[in-house]
Design a protein around this motif. Structure first.
Motif, PDB file in Angstrom:
ATOM      1  N   SER A 111       0.829  -1.057   0.084  1.00  0.00           N
ATOM      2  CA  SER A 111       0.058   0.155  -0.102  1.00  0.00           C
ATOM      3  C   SER A 111       0.893   1.185  -0.034  1.00  0.00           C
ATOM      4  O   SER A 111       0.320   2.401  -0.316  1.00  0.00           O
ATOM      5  CB  SER A 111      -1.056   0.005   1.195  1.00  0.00           C
ATOM      6  N   ARG A 112       2.105   1.105   0.181  1.00  0.00           N
ATOM      7  CA  ARG A 112       2.850   2.160   0.511  1.00  0.00           C
ATOM      8  C   ARG A 112       3.528   2.733  -0.864  1.00  0.00           C
ATOM      9  O   ARG A 112       3.956   3.993  -0.961  1.00  0.00           O
ATOM     10  CB  ARG A 112       4.038   1.973   1.236  1.00  0.00           C
ATOM     11  N   GLU A 113       3.759   1.948  -1.767  1.00  0.00           N
ATOM     12  CA  GLU A 113       4.486   2.407  -2.974  1.00  0.00           C
ATOM     13  C   GLU A 113       4.131   1.386  -4.215  1.00  0.00           C
ATOM     14  O   GLU A 113       3.665   0.305  -3.882  1.00  0.00           O
ATOM     15  CB  GLU A 113       5.994   2.273  -2.997  1.00  0.00           C
ATOM     16  N   ILE A 114       4.112   2.116  -5.281  1.00  0.00           N
ATOM     17  CA  ILE A 114       3.983   1.275  -6.797  1.00  0.00           C
ATOM     18  C   ILE A 114       5.143   0.710  -7.114  1.00  0.00           C
ATOM     19  O   ILE A 114       6.068   1.649  -7.190  1.00  0.00           O
ATOM     20  CB  ILE A 114       3.414   2.063  -7.691  1.00  0.00           C
ATOM     21  N   PRO A 115       5.277  -0.481  -7.092  1.00  0.00           N
ATOM     22  CA  PRO A 115       6.618  -1.168  -7.691  1.00  0.00           C
ATOM     23  C   PRO A 115       6.939  -0.507  -9.106  1.00  0.00           C
ATOM     24  O   PRO A 115       5.902  -0.180  -9.932  1.00  0.00           O
ATOM     25  CB  PRO A 115       6.440  -2.593  -7.701  1.00  0.00           C
ATOM     26  N   GLU A 116       8.194  -0.464  -9.382  1.00  0.00           N
ATOM     27  CA  GLU A 116       8.523   0.184 -10.795  1.00  0.00           C
ATOM     28  C   GLU A 116       8.127  -0.709 -11.698  1.00  0.00           C
ATOM     29  O   GLU A 116       7.797  -0.136 -12.873  1.00  0.00           O
ATOM     30  CB  GLU A 116       9.886   0.495 -10.770  1.00  0.00           C
ATOM     31  N   GLU A 120       0.184   1.709 -13.189  1.00  0.00           N
ATOM     32  CA  GLU A 120      -0.381   2.531 -12.061  1.00  0.00           C
ATOM     33  C   GLU A 120      -1.904   2.286 -11.929  1.00  0.00           C
ATOM     34  O   GLU A 120      -2.241   1.840 -10.998  1.00  0.00           O
ATOM     35  CB  GLU A 120      -0.182   4.078 -12.350  1.00  0.00           C
ATOM     36  N   GLU A 121      -2.526   1.725 -13.169  1.00  0.00           N
ATOM     37  CA  GLU A 121      -3.635   1.452 -13.236  1.00  0.00           C
ATOM     38  C   GLU A 121      -3.957  -0.003 -12.701  1.00  0.00           C
ATOM     39  O   GLU A 121      -5.112  -0.189 -11.981  1.00  0.00           O
ATOM     40  CB  GLU A 121      -4.384   1.441 -14.951  1.00  0.00           C
ATOM     41  N   ASP A 122      -3.267  -0.768 -12.974  1.00  0.00           N
ATOM     42  CA  ASP A 122      -3.252  -2.237 -12.496  1.00  0.00           C
ATOM     43  C   ASP A 122      -3.107  -2.148 -10.715  1.00  0.00           C
ATOM     44  O   ASP A 122      -3.870  -2.624 -10.200  1.00  0.00           O
ATOM     45  CB  ASP A 122      -2.066  -3.292 -12.966  1.00  0.00           C
ATOM     46  N   TYR A 123      -2.158  -1.161 -10.492  1.00  0.00           N
ATOM     47  CA  TYR A 123      -2.276  -0.953  -8.940  1.00  0.00           C
ATOM     48  C   TYR A 123      -3.415  -0.576  -8.354  1.00  0.00           C
ATOM     49  O   TYR A 123      -3.984  -1.027  -7.473  1.00  0.00           O
ATOM     50  CB  TYR A 123      -0.974  -0.051  -8.787  1.00  0.00           C
ATOM     51  N   LYS A 124      -4.239   0.516  -9.056  1.00  0.00           N
ATOM     52  CA  LYS A 124      -5.456   1.080  -8.533  1.00  0.00           C
ATOM     53  C   LYS A 124      -6.335  -0.045  -8.377  1.00  0.00           C
ATOM     54  O   LYS A 124      -7.267  -0.039  -7.545  1.00  0.00           O
ATOM     55  CB  LYS A 124      -5.792   2.161  -9.536  1.00  0.00           C
ATOM     56  N   GLN A 125      -6.445  -0.726  -9.412  1.00  0.00           N
ATOM     57  CA  GLN A 125      -7.739  -1.911  -9.545  1.00  0.00           C
ATOM     58  C   GLN A 125      -7.364  -2.888  -8.336  1.00  0.00           C
ATOM     59  O   GLN A 125      -8.304  -3.460  -7.666  1.00  0.00           O
ATOM     60  CB  GLN A 125      -7.439  -2.786 -10.798  1.00  0.00           C
ATOM     61  N   ARG A 126      -6.068  -3.333  -7.878  1.00  0.00           N
ATOM     62  CA  ARG A 126      -5.904  -4.212  -6.938  1.00  0.00           C
ATOM     63  C   ARG A 126      -6.050  -3.450  -5.645  1.00  0.00           C
ATOM     64  O   ARG A 126      -6.766  -4.286  -4.780  1.00  0.00           O
ATOM     65  CB  ARG A 126      -4.265  -4.577  -6.987  1.00  0.00           C
ATOM     66  N   TRP A 127      -5.940  -2.369  -5.389  1.00  0.00           N
ATOM     67  CA  TRP A 127      -6.094  -1.920  -4.288  1.00  0.00           C
ATOM     68  C   TRP A 127      -7.826  -1.502  -3.915  1.00  0.00           C
ATOM     69  O   TRP A 127      -8.429  -1.481  -3.014  1.00  0.00           O
ATOM     70  CB  TRP A 127      -5.530  -0.628  -3.939  1.00  0.00           C
ATOM     71  N   SER A 128      -8.626  -1.623  -5.118  1.00  0.00           N
ATOM     72  CA  SER A 128      -9.819  -1.470  -5.143  1.00  0.00           C
ATOM     73  C   SER A 128     -10.559  -2.804  -4.816  1.00  0.00           C
ATOM     74  O   SER A 128     -11.247  -2.687  -3.817  1.00  0.00           O
ATOM     75  CB  SER A 128     -10.520  -1.200  -6.594  1.00  0.00           C
ATOM     76  N   LEU A 129     -10.001  -3.710  -4.941  1.00  0.00           N
ATOM     77  CA  LEU A 129     -10.326  -5.187  -4.470  1.00  0.00           C
ATOM     78  C   LEU A 129      -9.987  -5.265  -3.033  1.00  0.00           C
ATOM     79  O   LEU A 129     -10.943  -5.743  -2.119  1.00  0.00           O
ATOM     80  CB  LEU A 129      -9.560  -6.320  -5.304  1.00  0.00           C
ATOM     81  N   TRP A 130      -8.895  -5.068  -2.640  1.00  0.00           N
ATOM     82  CA  TRP A 130      -8.253  -4.894  -1.120  1.00  0.00           C
ATOM     83  C   TRP A 130      -9.221  -3.982  -0.499  1.00  0.00           C
ATOM     84  O   TRP A 130      -9.460  -4.363   0.827  1.00  0.00           O
ATOM     85  CB  TRP A 130      -6.880  -4.877  -1.088  1.00  0.00           C
ATOM     86  N   SER A 131      -9.553  -2.879  -0.871  1.00  0.00           N
ATOM     87  CA  SER A 131     -10.044  -2.102  -0.100  1.00  0.00           C
ATOM     88  C   SER A 131     -11.672  -2.418   0.326  1.00  0.00           C
ATOM     89  O   SER A 131     -12.337  -2.349   1.359  1.00  0.00           O
ATOM     90  CB  SER A 131     -10.299  -0.734  -0.341  1.00  0.00           C
TER      91      SER A 131
END
Length: 161
Positions: A111-116, A120-131
């Motif tokens: 949750s603290r950083e997006i791996p290089e 970014e869109e993939d990261y947002k989608q994953r956090w949408s599921l986790w939230s």
């Protein structure tokens, strides 16, 4: 007097996910774990446990069960699966707790950083599921704009530190 210490460290493994190393130590235990979670599925890819000290020789049999968590996927029911797989009369409560805490540490790190190597869109989608998963277990995620605020913090404030 009794003292117990638990520590978890998380490393980003490019192209794979998060490697979490853990240590549980008290006056009679010194247990180390290493768990690799796949970034895309949060499935356990690798898991191992070693020890520098245990109270009884039979305890090693409980630690050896960690190989049985390879393939399990974090998400709903994960804690139940860990309890069934690692804890109980043939397992080790400390090991089960370490695996669950390793998953939490991996999520906190994610949750603290997006791996290089992650879009970014993939990261947002994953956090949408986790939230959604955290909504009923965390006061922060019950707030209407929790995910947007978290992502803003990660993308701006934490990047600038």
């Amino acid at each position: 007097m009794y003292e117990q210490m638990e520590k978890y460290s998380v490393n980003n493994i490019p192209g794979k996910g998060y490697e979490v190393t853990g240590n549980f130590r008290d006056d009679i235990h010194d247990i180390h774990t290493r768990i690799l979670f796949d970034y895309h599925t949060y499935q356990i890819l690798e898991a191992e446990a070693t020890t520098d000290s245990l109270p009884f020789p039979i305890c090693q049999q409980g630690l050896d069960k960690i190989k049985n968590v390879v393939g399990l996927q974090a998400g709903p029911g994960f804690s139940r699966k860990i309890k069934e797989t690692l804890m109980g009369a043939q397992g080790c409560i400390h090991l089960g707790e370490m695996v669950m805490n390793s998953m939490k540490a991996g999520l906190q790190a994610a949750s603290r950083e997006i791996p290089e190597w992650v879009e970014e869109e993939d990261y947002k989608q994953r956090w949408s599921l986790w939230s959604t998963f955290f909504k009923d277990s965390c006061i922060y995620f019950t707030q209407p704009d929790a995910l947007e605020n978290l992502l803003h913090k990660v993308h701006t404030e934490m990047k600038n530190q």
